[in-house]
Write a protein that holds these residues in place. Sequence first.
Motif, short mmCIF file in Angstrom:
data_model
loop_
_atom_site.label_atom_id
_atom_site.label_comp_id
_atom_site.label_asym_id
_atom_site.label_seq_id
_atom_site.Cartn_x
_atom_site.Cartn_y
_atom_site.Cartn_z
N ALA A 174 43.03 88.33 53.36
CA ALA A 174 44.12 88.68 52.44
C ALA A 174 45.41 88.90 53.21
CB ALA A 174 43.74 89.94 51.65
N GLY A 175 46.49 88.34 52.69
CA GLY A 175 47.80 88.49 53.30
C GLY A 175 48.08 87.54 54.43
N ALA A 176 47.12 86.76 54.86
CA ALA A 176 47.32 85.84 55.98
C ALA A 176 47.77 84.48 55.48
CB ALA A 176 46.04 85.69 56.79
N ALA A 177 48.48 83.78 56.32
CA ALA A 177 48.91 82.41 56.06
C ALA A 177 48.25 81.49 57.08
CB ALA A 177 50.43 82.30 56.11
N ALA A 178 48.53 80.21 56.97
CA ALA A 178 47.93 79.23 57.87
C ALA A 178 48.96 78.18 58.23
CB ALA A 178 46.71 78.57 57.23
N HIS A 179 49.01 77.87 59.50
CA HIS A 179 49.86 76.76 59.97
C HIS A 179 48.98 75.52 60.07
CE1 HIS A 179 51.70 74.27 63.23
NE2 HIS A 179 52.73 74.43 62.43
N VAL A 180 49.31 74.49 59.29
CA VAL A 180 48.50 73.28 59.18
C VAL A 180 49.27 72.12 59.81
CG1 VAL A 180 47.30 71.71 57.63
CG2 VAL A 180 47.46 74.14 57.06
N ALA A 181 48.63 71.45 60.75
CA ALA A 181 49.19 70.25 61.38
C ALA A 181 48.25 69.09 61.09
CB ALA A 181 49.37 70.44 62.87
N LEU A 182 48.73 68.08 60.37
CA LEU A 182 47.93 66.92 60.00
C LEU A 182 48.33 65.73 60.84
CD1 LEU A 182 47.79 67.01 56.07
CD2 LEU A 182 45.97 67.57 57.69
#
Length: 452
Positions: free
Chosen positions: A106-114
């Motif tokens: 909860a409250g966390a984000a994610a950095h996504v590299a495709l």
Amino acid sequence: MTPPGQGAAGHRPAVDATPWAPTLAVATGAVAGVLVLVLAVLAGRGDVAVVVAAPLLTAVVVRHRRPTGSVRAWFAGPADEAGDDGRDLAGPDGTLRAALWLDAPAGAAAHVALTRQGRAVADALVHVDGTRRLPVTARTVRTGPQEVATAVVQGVGPGAASVADPADAVDRRTVVLPRATPVREVPLPPRLRGTTGAHPARRPGEGGDLRDVHPWGPGDRLRRIDWRVTARRSPDLRDLYVRREHTLAEAVVVLVVDSRDDVGPDPRTWRGPVPPDPADATSLDRAREAAATLARAFLDQGDRVGLDDLGVRRRPLPPGGGRRQLQRVRHALAGTHPAGDPPVRVRAPRLPSGALAVVFSTFLDDEAAAVATQWRAAGHRVVAVDVLPALRSADLSVRERLAVRLVTLTREDRVAELADQGVEVVAWRDDPAVALQVLARRGRRHAGAGVV
């Protein structure tokens, strides 16, 4: 509720179990604050100590609020979301679709590299808040096994004050079946088989075109009596005349794909460490599409179609008919690929009697041409389909252009020699439907070799 596709075989969910750590800015501020605080205490400067209390307090708050769970990422396709662990297929416009599922505290984000085929395609910071589904869409001109996308996910804490180590990369692979475009007419072998089918054969029977009018004899059915001809030739009805027809038969076609070469329009990528551009269709892609197109055309007419591969030694797909056979052919074509050093064939593979052989190759060497010549010498009708793409030579150096010119001249001589041996050549580049129509009408001069 567990999202669709989580934990399914082949999706390899990535788990980030590394403890969350403050970012470089927060860590640097905390260390600098401690040093300044020590110096302020030694110097007796209380005002300075109050000022540096803010970075230290921030470090304490970040440590207290940093997430304690893990970030997970996995791919799922449309078939998986429907509850069936299947394979993705390209849409009519060559679109591949999948879904990237993210699970974070909860409250966390994610950095996504495709990335796709080694090239970066997307880079975004995504607010997860539990579980989130990200649609992934890619376009392709290729067929066969290929990559949809590869994702590298890193957890980001509240306020971007803490991060986790990047999780293991997850990828989504799929198999793109070749498209079978419709064509109006296709060539047929000079000899048909069986007593059923869609083409009139040379043998007498039922169901085809008129063969002749003959006096009635034992075995002729009464419903075949032609009363008009009987009244004209035998008014006293001493003799009866019956109409005889050609029987209907089917063609047997063997599609032979030369999977030894998979070259693109840029000659610099041939047999080198640089792969073809993903935006360019290679010769094997053209071969798959051409074979699927002809398979559909023959099977729609009720003929029997088989498949063989010159690049590997394995049991060929035997000739068959129906829609299932078309799916078998398409799936077998999608699995063809260059597999190491090709075997040296002493003689051409065996074909069914009276079969039409269609060879799909670039004809950059003598192997496919020698096989086609042997089949033609054995009495089969052979069609050679040239699947080499149109070459791009504008960016080549002088030496590279000279090398391409020599290879092109040798290939043109090889193709011309095939034509001299009686092998019919079709180039699958401009408008192959017209060339196929010409070959189909050329065979209409012989009874039983035409196209309905």
